[in-house]
Design a protein around this motif. Sequence first.
Motif, PDB file in Angstrom:
ATOM      1  N   THR A   8       0.900  -1.277  -0.003  1.00  0.00           N
ATOM      2  CA  THR A   8      -0.034  -0.101  -0.031  1.00  0.00           C
ATOM      3  C   THR A   8       0.863   1.226   0.080  1.00  0.00           C
ATOM      4  O   THR A   8       0.849   2.181  -0.825  1.00  0.00           O
ATOM      5  CB  THR A   8      -1.233   0.109   1.283  1.00  0.00           C
ATOM      6  OG1 THR A   8      -1.680  -1.260   1.490  1.00  0.00           O
ATOM      7  CG2 THR A   8      -1.906   1.142   1.138  1.00  0.00           C
ATOM      8  N   LEU A  49      -3.171  -5.379  -5.250  1.00  0.00           N
ATOM      9  CA  LEU A  49      -3.928  -5.198  -3.940  1.00  0.00           C
ATOM     10  C   LEU A  49      -5.224  -5.696  -3.711  1.00  0.00           C
ATOM     11  O   LEU A  49      -6.039  -6.055  -4.702  1.00  0.00           O
ATOM     12  CB  LEU A  49      -3.975  -3.526  -3.816  1.00  0.00           C
ATOM     13  CG  LEU A  49      -2.658  -2.695  -3.809  1.00  0.00           C
ATOM     14  CD1 LEU A  49      -2.930  -1.344  -3.529  1.00  0.00           C
ATOM     15  CD2 LEU A  49      -1.838  -3.286  -2.712  1.00  0.00           C
ATOM     16  N   GLU A  57      -6.965  -1.973   0.607  1.00  0.00           N
ATOM     17  CA  GLU A  57      -5.814  -1.425   0.303  1.00  0.00           C
ATOM     18  C   GLU A  57      -5.945  -0.422  -0.891  1.00  0.00           C
ATOM     19  O   GLU A  57      -5.183   0.619  -0.628  1.00  0.00           O
ATOM     20  CB  GLU A  57      -4.818  -2.340  -0.185  1.00  0.00           C
ATOM     21  CG  GLU A  57      -4.361  -3.526   1.132  1.00  0.00           C
ATOM     22  CD  GLU A  57      -3.530  -4.391   0.853  1.00  0.00           C
ATOM     23  OE1 GLU A  57      -2.525  -4.799   1.671  1.00  0.00           O
ATOM     24  OE2 GLU A  57      -3.711  -5.231  -0.315  1.00  0.00           O
ATOM     25  N   VAL A 106      -4.920   3.484  -0.592  1.00  0.00           N
ATOM     26  CA  VAL A 106      -3.997   4.372  -1.483  1.00  0.00           C
ATOM     27  C   VAL A 106      -4.792   5.401  -2.234  1.00  0.00           C
ATOM     28  O   VAL A 106      -4.150   6.692  -2.268  1.00  0.00           O
ATOM     29  CB  VAL A 106      -3.662   3.305  -2.776  1.00  0.00           C
ATOM     30  CG1 VAL A 106      -2.867   4.166  -3.687  1.00  0.00           C
ATOM     31  CG2 VAL A 106      -2.719   2.204  -2.151  1.00  0.00           C
TER      32      VAL A 106
END
Lengths: 204, 202
Positions: A83, A164, A168, A172
């Motif tokens: 992340t 991801l 996550e 981000v």
Amino acid sequence: MGEKRKRKLNIEELPEDEELIKRIKEGDERAFELLMRKYKRRVYLIALQSTKSHEDAEDITQEVFIRVFKSIPSWEPRASFSTWLYKVTSHLCVDYHRSRVRQRVESVDDEEAAVPEPRAEDLASHPDRVAEEREIRRLIDEVIQKNLSGRQRDAFILYYYGGLQVKEVAEVLGVAEGTVKMHLFRAVSKIREALKPLKERGEI
Amino acid sequence: MNCNDIAPLLIAYVHNDLSDEEREAVESHLKNCPECSRTLEETIWTVELLERKVEADMESVEPLLGDLEVKVYRRLAAEWVREARRRWIDRLWFLRRPWAWAAYAAAALAFGVYIGSHHLAPERPADQPALAAKADECIRMRLRMYADEEAFRKLESAHVIKYVRGDEWKAWGVYNQVIRENPGTVAAMIASEEISTAEYKP
Ligand SMILES: [Zn+2]
């Protein structure tokens, strides 16, 4: 949960991130290289989607790892390493576009983010698959470039190229998980519609 | 939950990326809804193709990134060397005048040794946390693989000639030699920088 996706996304059999970071902090000379090997292609492909240029994407990838290396001594695992890695990547891509806007002397280049084709000989034993794979990749790239909104593209790229999980990606991008799911749903639906004709002709 | 709530969950469902609660909701809905079951089927083959594409992309960029690790190390090395050089030039500023040379000959000798030990192994700034020492050490060990130690020794002697003795003419010759003998290396890059910033150009 994470295990299934990692296997599917074909991450090499490399040590877990936490383990690698611990080893870097302890001075293991190989650990940082392993970390780069583990993530360089993903970081590069994400940057390539954003910059559409091999040179710039490679430059951003190098810069990401330089920053990561410098920050690792003080890095505490509050979130997952990947992340954090992709946050650094997105920031650098944003910076890249800012500096491009400032110095927009060059004409707008419409080149596609061209990922090189797999060499024909790799697929030589299945000649019909070469054309098929190429067509599928081209169609998907076209949808990603032309039919997705910026946010849908970001979520899609982080999910599939970054590997991801939904929560996550949400971290981000700084949005809710529900929003990410909706972006992914829209993005994949558009891709599915683009691939449907091939599917119906039985070519997939 | 109705179909509109379920559909956006199907992708995360296929990737096994839902909470238990959400997964159960999806599964119980799917039992009674042929429409969503069909969407699920389509999602499954789409996701399979997507993953094949991502894998193919990852494979095809591999050759483009073969030397990325080395390039990152080189950039880190160049930064460190530049930083270390800036630090000791700051300390040596008073020696740059020719008249000081005689007075500080002894000091210069000592600095030569000091520089020698600091180029490939730049000093860690005192304010960095202790852990950084280990990370630095890791890079330093890799550098020995990539940097040409002989080139660095030559570079150091050129620095001494230029900054300590103040003989830019002679230093210029040594920098050029480093560039000629080690094209494309960090040492050559530093030597070119020295030449381009020189006050005296032969
Ligand atoms: Zn339904």
